[in-house]
Motif scaffolding. Structure first.
Motif, mmCIF file in Angstrom:
data_model
loop_
_atom_site.group_PDB
_atom_site.id
_atom_site.type_symbol
_atom_site.label_atom_id
_atom_site.label_comp_id
_atom_site.label_asym_id
_atom_site.label_seq_id
_atom_site.Cartn_x
_atom_site.Cartn_y
_atom_site.Cartn_z
ATOM 1 N N TYR A 146 0.818 -1.210 0.000
ATOM 2 C CA TYR A 146 0.000 0.000 0.000
ATOM 3 C C TYR A 146 0.855 1.264 0.000
ATOM 4 O O TYR A 146 0.572 2.222 -0.741
ATOM 5 N N LYS A 147 1.931 1.288 0.783
ATOM 6 C CA LYS A 147 2.606 2.536 1.109
ATOM 7 C C LYS A 147 4.015 2.688 0.533
ATOM 8 O O LYS A 147 4.647 3.726 0.739
ATOM 9 N N THR A 148 4.520 1.704 -0.168
ATOM 10 C CA THR A 148 5.855 1.838 -0.753
ATOM 11 C C THR A 148 5.855 2.895 -1.848
ATOM 12 O O THR A 148 4.992 2.890 -2.722
ATOM 13 N N THR A 149 6.850 3.784 -1.802
ATOM 14 C CA THR A 149 7.062 4.685 -2.936
ATOM 15 C C THR A 149 8.139 4.130 -3.862
ATOM 16 O O THR A 149 8.054 4.282 -5.077
ATOM 17 N N SER A 150 9.173 3.474 -3.301
ATOM 18 C CA SER A 150 10.163 2.820 -4.167
ATOM 19 C C SER A 150 10.976 1.819 -3.361
ATOM 20 O O SER A 150 11.036 1.874 -2.134
ATOM 21 N N LEU A 151 11.585 0.891 -4.088
ATOM 22 C CA LEU A 151 12.511 -0.093 -3.532
ATOM 23 C C LEU A 151 13.830 0.025 -4.276
ATOM 24 O O LEU A 151 13.848 0.255 -5.486
ATOM 25 N N LEU A 152 14.932 -0.151 -3.569
ATOM 26 C CA LEU A 152 16.244 -0.209 -4.208
ATOM 27 C C LEU A 152 16.946 -1.474 -3.741
ATOM 28 O O LEU A 152 16.979 -1.764 -2.531
ATOM 29 N N LEU A 153 17.509 -2.227 -4.689
ATOM 30 C CA LEU A 153 18.167 -3.479 -4.351
ATOM 31 C C LEU A 153 19.100 -3.900 -5.481
ATOM 32 O O LEU A 153 19.100 -3.308 -6.561
ATOM 33 N N HIS A 154 19.884 -4.938 -5.197
ATOM 34 C CA HIS A 154 20.766 -5.510 -6.210
ATOM 35 C C HIS A 154 19.920 -6.173 -7.283
ATOM 36 O O HIS A 154 18.947 -6.862 -6.995
ATOM 37 N N LYS A 155 20.301 -5.978 -8.537
ATOM 38 C CA LYS A 155 19.473 -6.509 -9.627
ATOM 39 C C LYS A 155 19.373 -8.033 -9.594
ATOM 40 O O LYS A 155 18.354 -8.604 -10.018
ATOM 41 N N LYS A 156 20.394 -8.722 -9.058
ATOM 42 C CA LYS A 156 20.337 -10.178 -8.997
ATOM 43 C C LYS A 156 19.398 -10.679 -7.900
ATOM 44 O O LYS A 156 19.115 -11.873 -7.829
ATOM 45 N N ALA A 157 18.932 -9.764 -7.051
ATOM 46 C CA ALA A 157 17.964 -10.150 -6.026
ATOM 47 C C ALA A 157 16.560 -10.292 -6.590
ATOM 48 O O ALA A 157 15.675 -10.842 -5.946
ATOM 49 N N ILE A 158 16.342 -9.816 -7.803
ATOM 50 C CA ILE A 158 15.032 -9.883 -8.449
ATOM 51 C C ILE A 158 14.864 -11.250 -9.105
ATOM 52 O O ILE A 158 15.810 -11.765 -9.718
ATOM 53 N N PRO A 159 13.704 -11.888 -8.990
ATOM 54 C CA PRO A 159 13.493 -13.191 -9.646
ATOM 55 C C PRO A 159 13.850 -13.125 -11.131
ATOM 56 O O PRO A 159 13.600 -12.120 -11.802
ATOM 57 N N SER A 160 14.433 -14.186 -11.641
ATOM 58 C CA SER A 160 14.971 -14.185 -13.003
ATOM 59 C C SER A 160 13.914 -13.856 -14.054
ATOM 60 O O SER A 160 14.193 -13.145 -15.024
ATOM 61 N N GLU A 161 12.690 -14.361 -13.876
ATOM 62 C CA GLU A 161 11.646 -14.077 -14.858
ATOM 63 C C GLU A 161 11.290 -12.593 -14.897
ATOM 64 O O GLU A 161 11.034 -12.025 -15.966
ATOM 65 N N LEU A 162 11.295 -11.981 -13.730
ATOM 66 C CA LEU A 162 11.023 -10.551 -13.678
ATOM 67 C C LEU A 162 12.171 -9.735 -14.255
ATOM 68 O O LEU A 162 11.952 -8.705 -14.906
ATOM 69 N N ARG A 163 13.387 -10.211 -14.031
ATOM 70 C CA ARG A 163 14.535 -9.509 -14.622
ATOM 71 C C ARG A 163 14.419 -9.508 -16.139
ATOM 72 O O ARG A 163 14.729 -8.513 -16.788
ATOM 73 N N LYS A 164 13.981 -10.620 -16.709
ATOM 74 C CA LYS A 164 13.805 -10.696 -18.161
ATOM 75 C C LYS A 164 12.726 -9.711 -18.619
ATOM 76 O O LYS A 164 12.877 -9.038 -19.648
ATOM 77 N N LYS A 165 11.642 -9.606 -17.862
ATOM 78 C CA LYS A 165 10.546 -8.724 -18.255
ATOM 79 C C LYS A 165 10.961 -7.264 -18.280
ATOM 80 O O LYS A 165 10.524 -6.500 -19.152
ATOM 81 N N ILE A 166 11.800 -6.887 -17.321
ATOM 82 C CA ILE A 166 12.195 -5.469 -17.280
ATOM 83 C C ILE A 166 13.490 -5.237 -18.058
ATOM 84 O O ILE A 166 13.958 -4.087 -18.170
ATOM 85 N N GLY A 167 14.076 -6.298 -18.581
ATOM 86 C CA GLY A 167 15.243 -6.143 -19.429
ATOM 87 C C GLY A 167 16.525 -5.884 -18.685
ATOM 88 O O GLY A 167 17.439 -5.226 -19.186
ATOM 89 N N VAL A 168 16.645 -6.428 -17.483
ATOM 90 C CA VAL A 168 17.860 -6.257 -16.676
ATOM 91 C C VAL A 168 18.690 -7.515 -16.745
ATOM 92 O O VAL A 168 18.189 -8.596 -16.465
#
Length: 395
Positions: free
Chosen positions: A373-395
């Protein structure tokens, strides 16, 4: 991030263009608590990743720098390095210089104050390096904690005068004069310094001892009025550098956090904390099923005395809160783990920078619904993102 002026007084209205201090916000949140709350919750840690000691940002709007430097310290631990407590005020000072340049270029038509975003720390690290806290505390005039009110007022007045351009053309000295004011309040930045018997510059210290690659870190948010899996400019006042973030679906934000934590990565978190269902004193945040305005006095008094049912948060509810200013960019913290209450419900373990005076000695337990509900943004290491999502965002 800076603190939202949701408590009004004549003094606050006069100071509307200056970031609100931790003291203002904590004082405003003092009523958000229940008696004997800690006895009503039984938390059991599921994941609790290594992090450094709790800090206190004092009377300054530098939560963004404290939380993201804490995040970098945990990144050092994850990389197998000895953790070094970094100077959040060095990162903030560097950002103040870049922010001043932007303010003057924009003829004053951009946010000033001491607020900022998590990406500011990464950007300043890339350009200016880093300093250990032991070398640069930012405490230059006898205080034991940050007290930035006077500095913020002086620097704002100075930049406003520069933007008025009284000479008809900017002098080449305005930036050195502004920098001298920062030095007077925060201390001169050492060009070189000794750490554990070896000499470093801020840049060599960042490269050799901190050892992170700033290009490995990305920011994400979730808004319905931008295409998903694309970048967009996050239009919040403290995004003074107009950085872009990746847009993901609301539920994917917590999927990303879960994946990160389960794989040893912590997360820098920007959020709104002005909700009545956020209690600093009790160290709990959730989204109540009944709105605060519709609660009885008894329900209000018992908001944090144990687990409560939550509202089902939808992308539409989240977007509406963002659009009508119920969600603003108040605060930055550091997500370091997952815990379960006595009913098996999971909460994120969140490290704050307001000292250790709450029920959990500086940490909070925050539900997934609150984060959605209240997150404005998240910052993290790109490898922490699930691989399928990394593909979707092109990282």
């Amino acid at each position: 991030m800076k603190f939202k002026p949701f408590v009004f007084s004549a003094a606050l209205i006069i100071a509307a263009n200056v970031s609100f201090s931790q003291d203002n916000l904590v004082n405003s949140l003092k009523s958000n608590q229940s008696a004997d709350s800690k006895e009503g919750f039984k938390f059991t840690d599921v994941i609790n990743l290594a992090n450094t000691t709790i800090k206190n940002q004092g009377s300054s709007g530098t939560c963004w720098s404290y939380s993201t430097n804490s995040f970098l310290e945990s990144e050092m631990i994850r990389l197998g390095k000895d953790p070094i407590e970094l100077s959040p005020i060095y990162s903030a000072r560097c950002a103040y210089i870049e922010k001043a340049k932007n303010y003057v270029r924009m003829h004053g038509a951009v946010t000033l104050g001491d607020g900022g975003e998590t990406h500011d720390v990464i950007n300043m690290y890339r350009k200016y390096g880093a300093l250990p806290l032991s070398v640069y505390t930012g405490l230059n005039y006898g205080t034991s904690k940050n007290k930035f009110g006077e500095m913020a007022a002086v620097t704002q007045a100075m930049l406003e005068a520069i933007v008025k351009n009284p000479n008809g053309q900017l002098t080449p000295n305005w930036l050195s004069a502004y920098t001298a004011v920062l030095d007077a309040y925060l201390g001169n930045v050492p060009q070189s310094f000794s750490y554990k018997g070896k000499n470093y510059t801020p840049q060599s210290f960042a490269k050799e001892l901190v050892g992170i690659n700033p290009d490995d870190y990305i920011e994400l948010s979730s808004l319905t009025d931008y295409p998903y899996y694309k970048k967009f400019t996050l239009l919040i006042p403290d995004n003074w550098s107009f950085d872009q973030v990746y847009n993901v679906h609301m539920d994917e934000m917590t999927d990303i956090i879960d994946n990160a934590l389960k794989n040893g990565y912590t997360v820098a978190w920007a959020t709104d904390v002005s909700e009545k269902s956020f209690s600093w004193k009790n160290g709990v945040a959730y989204v109540p099923e009944t709105s605060y305005e519709d609660m009885t006095d008894q329900q209000k008094a018992e908001m944090f005395n144990g687990p409560k049912p939550e509202l089902a948060v939808t992308p539409e509810i989240r977007q509406q809160a963002f659009d009508n200013y119920n969600t603003t960019d108040d605060h930055g913290m550091h997500i370091v783990g997952i815990s379960k209450d006595q009913n098996g419900k999971e909460y994120y373990i969140v490290k704050n920078s307001w000292g250790t005076t709450n029920d959990y000695k500086g940490y909070l337990y925050v539900t997934r619904n609150f984060v959605k509900y209240k997150t404005t943004s998240l910052l993290l290491h790109k490898k922490a993102i699930p691989s399928e999502l990394r593909k979707k965002i092109g990282v």
